[in-house]
Design a protein around this motif. Structure first.
Motif, PDB file in Angstrom:
ATOM      1  N   GLY B 132       0.794  -1.224   0.000  1.00 30.73           N
ATOM      2  CA  GLY B 132       0.000   0.000   0.000  1.00 30.73           C
ATOM      3  C   GLY B 132       0.828   1.276   0.000  1.00 30.73           C
ATOM      4  N   VAL B 133       2.110   1.146  -0.300  1.00 26.28           N
ATOM      5  CA  VAL B 133       2.984   2.327  -0.336  1.00 26.28           C
ATOM      6  C   VAL B 133       3.086   2.790  -1.784  1.00 26.28           C
ATOM      7  CG1 VAL B 133       5.283   3.205   0.177  1.00 26.28           C
ATOM      8  CG2 VAL B 133       4.286   1.443   1.640  1.00 26.28           C
ATOM      9  N   ASN B 134       2.719   4.029  -2.023  1.00 26.43           N
ATOM     10  CA  ASN B 134       2.688   4.531  -3.400  1.00 26.43           C
ATOM     11  C   ASN B 134       3.772   5.566  -3.706  1.00 26.43           C
ATOM     12  OD1 ASN B 134       0.323   3.117  -4.312  1.00 26.43           O
ATOM     13  ND2 ASN B 134      -0.840   4.430  -2.928  1.00 26.43           N
ATOM     14  N   HIS B 135       4.435   6.055  -2.667  1.00 21.18           N
ATOM     15  CA  HIS B 135       5.460   7.093  -2.870  1.00 21.18           C
ATOM     16  C   HIS B 135       6.835   6.453  -2.741  1.00 21.18           C
ATOM     17  CE1 HIS B 135       1.893   9.461  -2.038  1.00 21.18           C
ATOM     18  NE2 HIS B 135       2.524  10.549  -2.471  1.00 21.18           N
ATOM     19  N   ILE B 158       4.046   7.046  -7.498  1.00 23.64           N
ATOM     20  CA  ILE B 158       4.871   8.194  -7.834  1.00 23.64           C
ATOM     21  C   ILE B 158       6.304   7.894  -7.416  1.00 23.64           C
ATOM     22  CG2 ILE B 158       4.183   9.348  -5.678  1.00 23.64           C
ATOM     23  CD1 ILE B 158       4.754  12.036  -7.057  1.00 23.64           C
ATOM     24  N   ALA B 159       7.244   8.204  -8.298  1.00 23.35           N
ATOM     25  CA  ALA B 159       8.661   7.992  -7.988  1.00 23.35           C
ATOM     26  C   ALA B 159       9.372   9.332  -8.044  1.00 23.35           C
ATOM     27  CB  ALA B 159       9.299   7.021  -8.973  1.00 23.35           C
ATOM     28  N   ILE B 160      10.166   9.601  -7.017  1.00 22.96           N
ATOM     29  CA  ILE B 160      10.933  10.852  -6.973  1.00 22.96           C
ATOM     30  C   ILE B 160      12.397  10.463  -6.896  1.00 22.96           C
ATOM     31  CG2 ILE B 160      11.326  12.985  -5.671  1.00 22.96           C
ATOM     32  CD1 ILE B 160       8.392  12.369  -4.532  1.00 22.96           C
ATOM     33  N   ASP B 174       4.314  11.724 -16.943  1.00 23.08           N
ATOM     34  CA  ASP B 174       4.345  10.431 -16.263  1.00 23.08           C
ATOM     35  C   ASP B 174       4.448  10.684 -14.759  1.00 23.08           C
ATOM     36  OD1 ASP B 174       7.848   9.445 -16.914  1.00 23.08           O
ATOM     37  OD2 ASP B 174       6.986  11.118 -15.804  1.00 23.08           O
ATOM     38  N   ASN B 175       4.544   9.621 -14.014  1.00 16.08           N
ATOM     39  CA  ASN B 175       4.516   9.745 -12.554  1.00 16.08           C
ATOM     40  C   ASN B 175       5.916   9.749 -11.947  1.00 16.08           C
ATOM     41  OD1 ASN B 175       1.838   9.502 -13.113  1.00 16.08           O
ATOM     42  ND2 ASN B 175       1.490   7.640 -11.928  1.00 16.08           N
ATOM     43  N   ILE B 176       6.895  10.112 -12.783  1.00 17.69           N
ATOM     44  CA  ILE B 176       8.280  10.086 -12.301  1.00 17.69           C
ATOM     45  C   ILE B 176       8.842  11.498 -12.343  1.00 17.69           C
ATOM     46  CG2 ILE B 176      10.598   9.211 -12.752  1.00 17.69           C
ATOM     47  CD1 ILE B 176       9.158   6.684 -13.869  1.00 17.69           C
ATOM     48  N   PHE B 177       9.393  11.915 -11.227  1.00 15.82           N
ATOM     49  CA  PHE B 177       9.980  13.246 -11.136  1.00 15.82           C
ATOM     50  C   PHE B 177      11.437  13.095 -10.702  1.00 15.82           C
ATOM     51  CE2 PHE B 177       6.059  15.381 -11.803  1.00 15.82           C
ATOM     52  CZ  PHE B 177       5.091  14.562 -11.240  1.00 15.82           C
ATOM     53  N   ARG B 178      12.301  13.826 -11.368  1.00 15.65           N
ATOM     54  CA  ARG B 178      13.727  13.694 -11.088  1.00 15.65           C
ATOM     55  C   ARG B 178      14.283  15.029 -10.634  1.00 15.65           C
ATOM     56  NH1 ARG B 178      16.496  10.660 -15.929  1.00 15.65           N
ATOM     57  NH2 ARG B 178      15.490  12.258 -17.214  1.00 15.65           N
TER      58      ARG B 178
END
Lengths: 311, 450
Positions: B132-135, B158-160, B174-178
């Protein structure tokens, strides 16, 4: 300086590799299986040196006897509680080999726990460290160059005398040849094998203890050398512990000097594939002559015997 | 009358009609009649009544919950830095902020290790999703990001990333932030700095992975545009522990270049991880020509391990590195103090980005009051644009990647008689201007460039 820097690196790398090859071959002679946990003993040795230098603030050279003892004891524990029970239960070579992989996973986890504990307790980084600054210089050369080379030669002389001139050594060779027959002759096979494993672990650990003097070290450094160790042992002959020094130096020199030569001939791109060289040698040996250099030793031995007779 | 085919057909039709009529009549809806009635009511009554009703409104849905953030390292050795950093610095700051806002929310982090393998990284992402971890934070390697990208997008996570720089992973929407600029930025900035320093020839050493290849692809063009000759490109397998073959080759190449250009105009650039750079420098001693020149590195200039392992020799080589860390801000300096106290190492750009990533992720969760990733994805670019962190302004471009900002040029120097490091200059990527700290050059007995 007489020796160029690349040759200094080669001799150090090859000397340490040859010690690891000798101990690997000794295990093979004893139980006829490759011991994949061998690489972890290297890691244990690395962190004995680390503990002596960074935690206790002593010279890491003082930790070498401790490395030998620690490696030997752990190796004996593995032998008594993993190898022997499997042999008693009738486990074959495949089972034993796989068990060494399990031991490797187990030991490396313990090593990681130890390094993490050091980290938390002493608030120091434990990965990617070197002990070059703790080394001495002799004639402009790093101390580890002399120590590693002299040690590898000393080990081979020691093993030769042990295995040929002492009762224990002869018993070890007899046990390796034929365990049942050795037992009938009154040799305490279990004790003899324990001594062999003690030596294996101790030697591998000492080699690991020397690595931080020249290489940036982590718990997994031994694992990265495993292919070279196996190639060196195979090249020297898996049943010939003396051949391991030739195998170790052979692989070490090929990897560094050989790659350098190929870079001059074929281009700098060859360097990227340096780690394939021991694998290629492994494959070549297995395909052409699985006994490695053993046939050459046998020929030399025959020639020597004939020459001795003619004399 | 006989029942021939024709007659039978006619009979059946008639029978059908009769039956159908009957059935249709019986099931037809009844007609309704409507009648409009008008009635005038003149009687009025005023009724007073107080109605009290309690309505419960969920203003803070996360109240009373524990929110888990996942942190996945690239390789195992990073864990010894990330764990204390999260425990001692990031998590307390996040929870303190949540308390200040009055929310009864507790943040925790779950740390795992991708062991350098994209497949393992994906497994870890999947495992966190099942919890259940989305971050997801950490995500240092571009290959890991690329391997898990589809899964992250399709499963509303979401991936940071604090360290991925490959342009191949630059996708809009997309759900990826760098939080690091791509190699396009660095690959163009480094030649600018080299040129400003007076370098006329370089040898490039790069790791054989996405990071090194990405930088090389840009620098291959950018270096000649800055009138810098590329002497040699060495692509080494990452993670190897013995570099003497490369160093011996470089020693020859650099020797020839020194004769042609002079030592002060020749340099080596390392485009590799900090660990590989450390291994290189630890084995350079004894290669004479390599000791005479200046080194530049993507992760260089402020590595405690380098000082411990290489000692004074690294001061001669300087090992200049650029990091998007505004060294002069109190925020960075405070972070650096806390980091050193906790980890006993100095923070690099990966660590400053990790901190900012943690703050941004938790702020997104607190502001959206949701542990789902999609609300965070929607709000993240706006949050980042308005946040000045320990790594500076974190504004993102259209692909969700960090916009280049101000870089500090770090390098090794003798500080109070001991090897240390200091800031040698600043590069502003917005207007491509470079400012050297002349005082530092003078203190170190060097002439400031230009």
């Amino acid at each position: 300086m007489v020796l160029s820097q690349i040759w200094i690196s080669t001799i150090i790398y090859s000397a340490l590799l040859s010690i690891l090859c000798m101990s690997f071959t000794l295990t093979y002679i004893t139980v006829k299986i490759p011991n994949f946990a061998h690489s972890v003993y290297v890691g244990i040795g690395i962190y004995v040196s680390y503990t002596f230098a960074k935690i206790m603030h002593y010279s890491p050279y003082l930790g070498f006897p401790v490395s030998f003892l620690v490696g030997g004891v752990i190796s004996v524990i593995v032998f008594q509680f993993v190898v022997q029970p499997i042999v008693r239960m009738g486990g074959g070579r495949v089972t034993l080999t796989v068990s060494t992989i399990a031991v490797q996973i187990f030991l490396i986890a313990f090593l990681d726990i130890y390094t993490y504990w050091l980290r938390v307790k002493y608030k120091q980084y434990t990965a990617l460290f070197m002990l070059k600054g703790e080394d001495f210089k002799f004639g402009g050369y790093p101390g580890i160059l002399i120590v590693s080379f002299v040690f590898s030669v000393t080990v081979i002389i020691f093993l030769y005398r042990l295995l040929t001139k002492t009762k224990l050594g002869i018993a070890m060779m007899a046990t390796a040849e034929n365990k049942e027959l050795a037992s009938i002759l009154g040799i305490n096979v279990n004790r003899v094998q324990m001594v062999a494993w003690f030596l294996t672990g101790g030697l591998a650990c000492i080699s690991g203890a020397m690595l931080p003097f020249w290489f940036v070290s982590t718990t997994g450094l031994g694992g990265t050398m495993m292919t070279s160790i196996m190639a060196g042992s195979l090249l020297g002959g898996l049943n010939n512990v003396y051949g391991a020094i030739i195998g170790g130096f052979g692989i070490g020199i090929t990897e560094i000097i050989g790659t350098r030569f190929l870079q001059d001939v074929l281009g700098v791109w060859v360097g990227e594939y340096r780690s394939i060289i021991p694998m290629l040698i492994l494959v070549a040996i297995l395909l052409i002559e699985p006994r490695g250099l053993q046939p050459i030793y046998d020929k030399i031995k025959n020639i020597y015997e004939i020459w001795g007779k003619n004399k | 009358m006989s029942l021939t085919g024709k007659n039978l057909t006619v009979l059946l039709v008639i029978a059908g009609l009769v039956i159908g009529l009957g059935v249709g009549y019986s099931i037809a809806p009844t007609k309704t009649e409507t009648e409009t009635i008008y009635e005038t009511i003149t009687e009025t009554d005023t009724i007073y009544e107080t109605i009290t009703e309690t309505v419960t409104v969920n203003v803070a849905p996360l109240d009373g919950t524990t929110v888990n953030l996942a942190v996945i390292t690239g390789v195992s050795s990073e864990m010894e830095i990330l764990k204390p950093m999260w425990e001692d610095i990031i998590l307390p700051d996040i929870n303190e902020y949540a308390d200040l806002l009055g929310y009864d929310v507790k943040f925790e982090f779950l740390l795992d290790d991708a062991m350098g393998q994209p497949a393992v990284f994906l497994e870890k992402v999947q495992a966190f999703k099942s919890l259940g971890v989305n971050h997801i934070l950490g995500c240092y390697y571009s290959s890991h990001i690329l391997g898990a990208r589809s899964y992250i997008n399709e499963n509303d996570m979401i991936a940071i990333s604090a360290g991925s720089t490959s342009p191949l992973a630059a996708f809009p929407d997309d759900n990826i932030f760098r939080l690091v600029p791509t190699d396009f930025a660095y690959g163009n900035i480094m030649p600018d700095i080299l040129s400003a320093y007076g370098i006329e020839a370089v040898a490039v050493m790069q790791g054989a992975e996405a990071f090194g290849d990405g930088l090389w692809n840009v620098m291959e063009t950018a270096l000649p545009l800055n009138n810098i000759e590329i002497l040699e490109r060495i692509r080494f397998a990452s993670g190897i522990k013995e570099f003497s073959t490369y160093l011996d080759l470089l020693n020859t190449v650099i020797g020839d270049a020194i004769e042609k250009y002079g030592a002060e105009h020749v340099a080596i650039i390392q485009c590799c991880l900090q660990s590989d750079g450390l291994v290189f420098h630890s084995q350079v001693a004894g290669f004479e020509n390599l000791e005479k020149i200046i080194w530049f590195s993507t992760h260089g200039g402020r590595n405690q391990r380098m000082i411990d392992s290489v000692g004074e020799a690294i001061v001669t080589r300087r090992d200049f590195g650029m990091q998007m860390t505004p060294a002069q801000t109190w925020k960075f300096q405070e972070f650096e103090e806390r980091f050193y106290e906790s980890v006993k190492l100095y923070p690099g750009i990966d660590q400053t980005n990790e901190y900012d990533g943690g703050i941004l992720a938790s702020t997104a969760i607190l502001e959206t009051q949701s542990i789902d990733a999609l609300p965070s994805v929607r709000i993240f670019p706006t949050l980042a644009a308005n946040y000045f962190g320990v790594s500076g302004w974190t504004e993102l471009d259209m692909n969700g990647d960090r916009k280049p900002g101000t870089y500090t040029i770090w390098g090794y120097a003798m500080i109070d008689g001991e090897p240390g490091f200091t800031a040698w200059g600043n590069y502003n990527a917005v207007d491509r201007t470079l400012q050297w700290n002349s005082d530092v050059f003078v203190e170190q007995g060097m002439t400031p460039p230009g």
